[in-house]
Design a protein around this motif. Structure first.
Motif, PDB file in Angstrom:
ATOM      1  N   GLN A   1       0.839  -1.197   0.000  1.00 30.47           N
ATOM      2  CA  GLN A   1       0.000   0.000   0.000  1.00 30.47           C
ATOM      3  C   GLN A   1       0.873   1.245   0.000  1.00 30.47           C
ATOM      4  O   GLN A   1       1.914   1.266   0.663  1.00 30.47           O
ATOM      5  N   PRO A   2       0.464   2.305  -0.692  1.00 30.30           N
ATOM      6  CA  PRO A   2       1.195   3.567  -0.590  1.00 30.30           C
ATOM      7  C   PRO A   2       0.993   4.194   0.786  1.00 30.30           C
ATOM      8  O   PRO A   2       0.074   3.838   1.536  1.00 30.30           O
ATOM      9  N   GLN A   3       1.844   5.150   1.113  1.00 34.90           N
ATOM     10  CA  GLN A   3       1.855   5.772   2.438  1.00 34.90           C
ATOM     11  C   GLN A   3       0.478   6.280   2.860  1.00 34.90           C
ATOM     12  O   GLN A   3       0.003   5.975   3.966  1.00 34.90           O
ATOM     13  N   ASP A   4      -0.165   7.069   2.002  1.00 35.72           N
ATOM     14  CA  ASP A   4      -1.435   7.682   2.385  1.00 35.72           C
ATOM     15  C   ASP A   4      -2.503   6.634   2.679  1.00 35.72           C
ATOM     16  O   ASP A   4      -3.283   6.778   3.628  1.00 35.72           O
ATOM     17  N   GLN A   5      -2.535   5.602   1.885  1.00 32.93           N
ATOM     18  CA  GLN A   5      -3.538   4.548   2.090  1.00 32.93           C
ATOM     19  C   GLN A   5      -3.242   3.769   3.363  1.00 32.93           C
ATOM     20  O   GLN A   5      -4.163   3.374   4.098  1.00 32.93           O
ATOM     21  N   LEU A   6      -1.967   3.552   3.640  1.00 36.07           N
ATOM     22  CA  LEU A   6      -1.550   2.839   4.841  1.00 36.07           C
ATOM     23  C   LEU A   6      -2.018   3.580   6.092  1.00 36.07           C
ATOM     24  O   LEU A   6      -2.602   2.987   7.016  1.00 36.07           O
TER      25      LEU A   6
END
Length: 519
Positions: free
Chosen positions: A119-124
């Motif tokens: 997952q990318p940072q924002d989604q994480l």
């Protein structure tokens, strides 16, 4: 010597595996501060902390087989990380630690509390803050590693990956200082030249030292902050502390809040900005020249921005709150740094901008006022005793609210009796109380490069840090810190709980004010 150690390890492992029982456990009751975080967290994880770190590293360092052993070592060194929670009553909630019976069991337990994602940072971060709760009574700490491997530049180069690490921990388990020190220790072990076998030997050796037949009580859980601070002794001293606390609280006057909205489900967002190293150095020099820190300047920045937004703000001042690190006041030095040790203090500044001086002059004056108020809170002779009083107050409130929440959930709650009727005598009216509303909370972490000694893990190149917690409806907290030489500002808030235009104006104005006053 190595052969003797290997025999001792093998013997201890055999004994452990054959004689393991559920009676091997350590436990202690939570203190008031821990209870004040635990009880509200039960339903939806309010205040569950996270620390996100974005970094590049050789992919072999981040293989699960290696990461889980490092995680197991640190869970063993800091037993609260591997503990569970048992609630017997509203004032009897306990940490319980059952030491692993073998190296294999310790690794498997760590592995069960480790998750790999893509997952990318924002989604994480979004999934942690707004999705189903990650933590529980049975899992009060957790690691999530998200990996996006990149191909090597050439066949001779080792593959390097882009990674995001999310360290999750309940707030009743510890505080921000524990999170950051843990992250440093985690990367120091992970980025070392030690093989997986070397790390497993460290885990086993430390298990023998902590849990073996000759081990002392080093396995005991670290005590609560209330036990670690100097105690209030004598009836007179306790009475003086109570009067001082009440007097101090009565002086906390604040009449400004962000306009709120209701009716929608909470959704926390964390807009974050950073300023490059050269500009950060300039800002630090400017602050130093005026005798203040970046932290004091941030209080003044928030004050000036809000005063500009509300030029007719009235006579009531602007109040902001922040966390006070209680570790310097402790007279005990626990083996583990994972424990909760935060108090609170407030900074109160005028809500108007004087016409007789420039905004620049006013800004630096209020930055110095913020510094002085912060120093008085930290260095006051009554600071420890005020902490004890606040802890008792917060604990009592949490127990009352926790009981009410449970009664509402099971349908047994009875509302407070109505006011007296015409036939009943009314109590004498109380004098009006000045409002004590905080505009915003500031979490001022200081220079995190003092904790993250990047030379200790040279193969790992950190570039991003974000931190915060799951919030209740209408929560807001501003973070300010320096990391990898940059100044970072991060505003975590419930986007559905506030009037959007006002928050956007404040956030934009804050960034502009940094440019205007700090350069």
């Amino acid at each position: 010597m190595a052969e003797n150690l290997a025999k001792a390890i093998a013997g201890f492992e055999a004994i452990s595996l054959s004689s393991r029982t559920d009676e091997v456990r350590y436990e202690r009751k939570m203190g008031n501060s821990e209870l004040s975080y635990y009880l509200p967290s039960r339903a939806n994880g309010v205040n569950d902390m996270y620390l996100h770190l974005g970094f590049k590293a050789p992919t072999h360092l981040m293989e699960r087989e290696r990461v889980r052993v490092v995680w197991a070592i640190l869970r063993q060194r800091h037993p609260l990380l591997a503990a569970t929670v048992e609630m017997h009553d509203y004032d009897d909630v306990r940490f319980v630690d059952r030491p692993a019976a073998s190296t294999e069991e310790a690794i498997n337990s760590a592995d069960a509390n480790l998750e790999y994602r893509n997952q990318p940072q924002d989604q994480l971060i979004h999934s942690y803050l707004n999705g189903p709760r990650t933590l529980s009574n049975q899992r009060i700490s957790y690691l999530v590693l998200s990996a996006v491997p990149t191909p090597p530049d050439s066949p001779d180069n080792e593959p390097v990956g882009e990674f995001d690490l999310l360290i999750c921990a309940a707030h009743f388990l510890g505080d921000g200082m524990a999170l950051h020190q843990f992250a440093h220790d985690f990367f120091t072990l992970l980025g070392s030249q030690k093989s997986v076998q070397d790390l497993e030997e460290i885990l086993t050796k430390e298990r023998i030292e902590r849990w073996g037949p000759q081990a002392a009580a080093s396995g005991a859980l670290p005590c609560s902050i209330e036990e670690s601070l100097p105690q209030l002794t004598g009836r007179f001293r306790r009475a003086v502390a109570a009067v001082d606390f009440k007097s101090t609280q009565s002086k906390l006057i604040g009449g400004h809040v962000f306009p709120r909205v209701s009716g929608k489900e909470r959704r926390t967002i964390v807009p974050t900005v950073s300023f490059d190293e050269n500009r950060t150095k300039t800002m630090l020099k400017v602050c130093k020249a005026h005798g203040v820190s970046i932290s004091a300047a941030l209080f003044a920045l928030c004050n000036i921005v809000w005063a500009r937004m509300r030029p007719n703000g009235g006579e009531l001042p602007i109040m902001m709150y922040s966390a006070l690190n209680l570790r310097p006041y402790m007279y005990k030095s626990p083996a583990s740094y994972w424990f909760l040790a935060v108090g609170y203090f407030n900074v109160v500044l005028p809500a108007f901008l004087p016409r007789t001086s420039s905004d620049v002059q006013t800004f630096w004056l209020r930055a110095r006022q913020s510094k002085d108020q912060s120093a008085r809170a930290a260095k006051n002779a009554m600071a420890v005793y005020r902490t004890h009083e606040m802890s008792k107050k917060r604990g009592a409130q949490a127990r009352a609210w926790g009981k009410e929440d449970d009664q509402k959930a099971d349908g047994t709650w009875v509302p407070t009796p109505p006011a007296p009727t015409e036939n009943e005598p009314a109590a004498a009216p109380l004098p009006p109380k000045a409002p004590s509303n905080a505009l915003i909370g500031l979490s001022l972490l200081g220079n995190l490069d003092g904790i993250y000694k990047h030379q200790d893990f040279e193969s790992v190149k950190m570039h991003t840090l974000t931190t915060g917690s799951r919030q209740r409806n209408g929560g807001m907290l501003l973070f300010g810190y320096t990391f990898v030489g940059k100044l970072w500002l991060s505003l975590g808030y419930d986007v559905e709980g506030f009037e959007k235009e006002t928050v956007n104006e404040f956030w934009s104005g804050l960034q502009d004010a940094v440019e205007e006053f700090l350069g």
